[in-house]
Scaffold this motif. Structure first.
Motif, PDB file in Angstrom:
ATOM      1  N   PRO A   1      70.808   9.658  70.525  1.00 33.56           N
ATOM      2  CA  PRO A   1      71.020  10.276  71.839  1.00 33.56           C
ATOM      3  C   PRO A   1      71.796   9.401  72.813  1.00 33.56           C
ATOM      4  CG  PRO A   1      68.716   9.640  71.535  1.00 33.56           C
ATOM      5  CD  PRO A   1      69.376   9.508  70.206  1.00 33.56           C
ATOM      6  N   ARG A   2      71.973   8.120  72.512  1.00 37.38           N
ATOM      7  CA  ARG A   2      72.772   7.254  73.377  1.00 37.38           C
ATOM      8  C   ARG A   2      74.257   7.306  73.023  1.00 37.38           C
ATOM      9  NH1 ARG A   2      69.573   1.904  72.055  1.00 37.38           N
ATOM     10  NH2 ARG A   2      69.622   3.011  70.032  1.00 37.38           N
ATOM     11  N   SER A   3      74.576   8.025  71.946  1.00 35.59           N
ATOM     12  CA  SER A   3      75.968   8.118  71.512  1.00 35.59           C
ATOM     13  C   SER A   3      76.672   9.277  72.219  1.00 35.59           C
ATOM     14  CB  SER A   3      76.017   8.262  69.987  1.00 35.59           C
ATOM     15  OG  SER A   3      77.337   8.137  69.510  1.00 35.59           O
ATOM     16  N   TRP A   4      77.791   9.751  71.633  1.00 34.12           N
ATOM     17  CA  TRP A   4      78.687  10.661  72.345  1.00 34.12           C
ATOM     18  C   TRP A   4      78.171  12.088  72.464  1.00 34.12           C
ATOM     19  CZ3 TRP A   4      81.889   8.320  75.277  1.00 34.12           C
ATOM     20  CH2 TRP A   4      82.457   7.097  74.898  1.00 34.12           C
ATOM     21  N   THR A   5      77.168  12.469  71.725  1.00 31.32           N
ATOM     22  CA  THR A   5      76.687  13.851  71.833  1.00 31.32           C
ATOM     23  C   THR A   5      76.012  14.120  73.174  1.00 31.32           C
ATOM     24  OG1 THR A   5      74.597  13.254  70.763  1.00 31.32           O
ATOM     25  CG2 THR A   5      76.360  14.063  69.342  1.00 31.32           C
TER      26      THR A   5
END
Length: 282
Positions: A147-151
């Protein structure tokens, strides 16, 4: 009559006297011979008795009397020595130039992210560089699903595929091969860094295996930074720089060249969903 009795008593007395004298003479003779014959036996008994009764001499000063050694007790079974602590991992072997051929991961996964454009990708690893394609694919998928990535921006979602159509590849290549691929886009990666060129996110195997001396977090986090940074370019993000001393470095910052006062960070977003940005770099 009386005279006859007295005469008889005198005769008996003389016989007793003569008998006594004879016995005395006989005993004298026998006594001498008997003593001579018995002497060895008597002497031997006396010697044994003296030995048995003789006190043991005290030991000399400085030479303690020996004490009987106790019956040795068999040693208890000694447990095997504890296994040595595993030695620190040897530095990974970096193959400077692999075969140039790539093997695609056979793993695939579901869509991660709930909105925006779906971007299908596959993972390929150059042969002969000691990296498992499916293991690498699992690592990339875990990064993009975090969840800390680009989604988090709701504009992009991703799906790992092993066949069929795809939008880009994540290629892990030796430094020499990475340089050759990156050069097709006019980029000079000098055997050290990664790139995004054409439909390819190119990951230098040296960075994948060893991290960066500027990044003091775990290797898994540095791999996350590689994927987030290069995929960030893929979806339209440019370079950023440090927003201030002590603040997290943006994922779009080229952290391998120094943190400029920021702290190492692998993720575009924090745990609360806030974008970790910095000033744009022209």
């Amino acid at each position: 009559m009386r005279a006859a009795r007295r005469s008889l008593r005198r005769r008996r007395a003389r016989r007793r006297t003569a008998l006594a004298v004879g016995c005395v003479l006989a005993l004298g003779v026998l006594g001498t011979a008997g003593y001579t014959a018995l002497r060895p036996t008597l002497a031997g008994q006396a010697d044994d008795a003296s030995l048995q009764a003789r006190p043991v001499a005290p030991p000399l000063t400085g030479s303690p009397a020996p004490t009987p050694s106790p019956t040795p007790t068999p040693p208890a079974s000694t447990p095997p020595p504890a296994a040595d602590a595993p030695p620190s991992s040897a530095p990974p072997q970096i193959v400077e130039r692999g075969s140039g051929d790539f093997t695609s991961a056979t793993a695939s996964g579901g869509r991660v992210g709930s909105g925006g454009t779906l971007r299908r990708y596959r993972v390929e690893v150059e042969d002969g560089i000691g990296i498992d394609p499916n293991g690498a694919a699992a690592a990339v998928q875990a990064v993009l699903a975090d969840p800390r990535s680009w989604t988090t921006d709701k504009r992009d979602s991703f799906q790992l595929v092993s066949s069929g159509s795809y939008d880009f590849t994540v290629k892990i290549a030796s430094p020499g091969t990475a340089d050759a691929i990156c050069a097709t886009g006019g980029l000079d990666t000098r055997g050290e860094v990664n790139c995004d060129v054409g439909k390819q996110v190119v990951v230098n195997s040296k960075r994948w295996l060893t991290g960066s001396p500027e990044f003091d977090g775990p290797l898994a986090d540095y791999r996350a930074l590689i994927i987030n940074h290069e995929v960030g370019h893929r979806i339209g993000h440019g370079h950023e720089t440090c927003p201030g001393k002590g603040k997290p470095a943006p994922a779009m910052m080229q952290q391998i060249y120094g943190l400029k006062g920021c702290t190492a960070n692998a993720w575009p977003y924090d745990a609360n969903g806030s974008y970790l940005s910095g000033p744009s770099v022209p």
